[in-house]
Motif scaffolding. Structure first.
Motif: not given
Ligand SMILES: [Mg+2]
Length: 272
Positions: A40, A42-44, A218-219, A222
């Motif tokens: 992933d 964003d956030g990863t 992260d979300d 996922d």
């Molecule tokens: Mg993400």
């Protein structure tokens, strides 16, 4: 031990139990020629930012990705809610296989690009209604992508419930739309494709097929891919807190990027 990880995977109810610390995954058991990496964005790889256009990926991480691409002979893909062009921009000069807009668009390792059909007219009317809501509430942001739009309320967290209600109202039961609740964002997606579908499609193709898939995200968006990974006996990594179907967990983007660098070191130290 990777073998131990697989045993855990096979015997565990992936909806229950706790994800193991990522540090307990022995990457020496992962073989560069037999590993497929799905990440992933964003956030990863990138830290979440106030606005989606304010993110960046550290140069050291881009370099680690490049080494992993080489070691796996190209078996590394990004699986993201963003459009493919965004990923090319943030990872330049790397140009990786990408599943964009939660699986609505995909660029294969061979460079072929495919996009799901979307009802543009219906889409435009939902967008019009949401834009009116956003215009009336400064700080909200409507990000429009082909086949999808995302209402971000990170700068107005107190408007989270109102934003979610506005999206439901704008869609108003129209068929063909799917809502995805992410971190401080709610997305409206035309078409049914998911990240899990995109991952499965990559796994049918060279150079991914026949390898052990490793997927990190992260979300909540996922989680379906984590569950798919469990079915195909791969390794799933959750970044950050929250309940998850993933096998392993690491605390945040920084620790995950560090792990990726270590994995690249490990791969580079071996004959692949
Ligand atoms: Mg993400």
């Amino acid at each position: 031990m990777i073998v131990a990880a697989f045993r855990t995977l096979i015997h565990r109810d992936t909806m229950a139990g706790e994800a193991a610390p990522l540090s307990s995954l022995d990457y020496a058991g992962l073989k560069p020629a037999a590993t497929a990496i799905f990440l992933d964005f964003d956030g990863t790889l990138a830290d979440l930012a106030e606005r989606p256009d304010e993110v960046s990926v550290p140069a050291a991480t881009r370099a680690a990705l490049e080494r992993l691409v080489e070691a796996t002979q190209g078996a590394l893909a990004i699986v993201t809610g963003r459009p493919i062009d965004d990923i090319d921009h943030y990872l330049a000069p790397l140009r990786l296989p990408v599943a964009g807009v939660h699986g609505l668009e995909r660029r294969t390792a061979a460079g072929a690009r495919m996009t799901a059909a979307v009802d543009e007219e219906k889409f435009a009317s939902v967008r019009g209604r949401l834009q009116a809501f956003v215009d009336a509430h400064p700080g909200l942001l409507l990000e429009t992508k082909r086949g999808s739009m995302a209402l971000h309320y990170r700068q107005r967290p107190e408007l989270g419930d109102a934003s979610i209600a506005a999206v439901h109202e704008a869609v108003n039961g129209s068929k063909g739309f799917h809502l995805l609740h992410g971190k401080m964002v709610i997305e409206v997606k035309g078409g049914k494709a998911t990240k899990a579908d995109a991952l499965a499609a990559f796994m049918q193709e060279e150079p991914f097929c026949g390898r052990v898939p490793v997927f990190a995200g992260d979300d909540v968006t996922d989680e379906d891919a984590f569950r798919r990974i469990a079915v195909i006996k791969g390794i799933s990594i959750k970044i950050g807190g929250g309940s998850t179907a993933a096998l392993f967990r690491t605390e945040g983007t920084a620790s995950f990027r560090e792990w990726l660098g270590q994995l690249a070191d490990s791969f580079d130290s071996r004959d692949y």
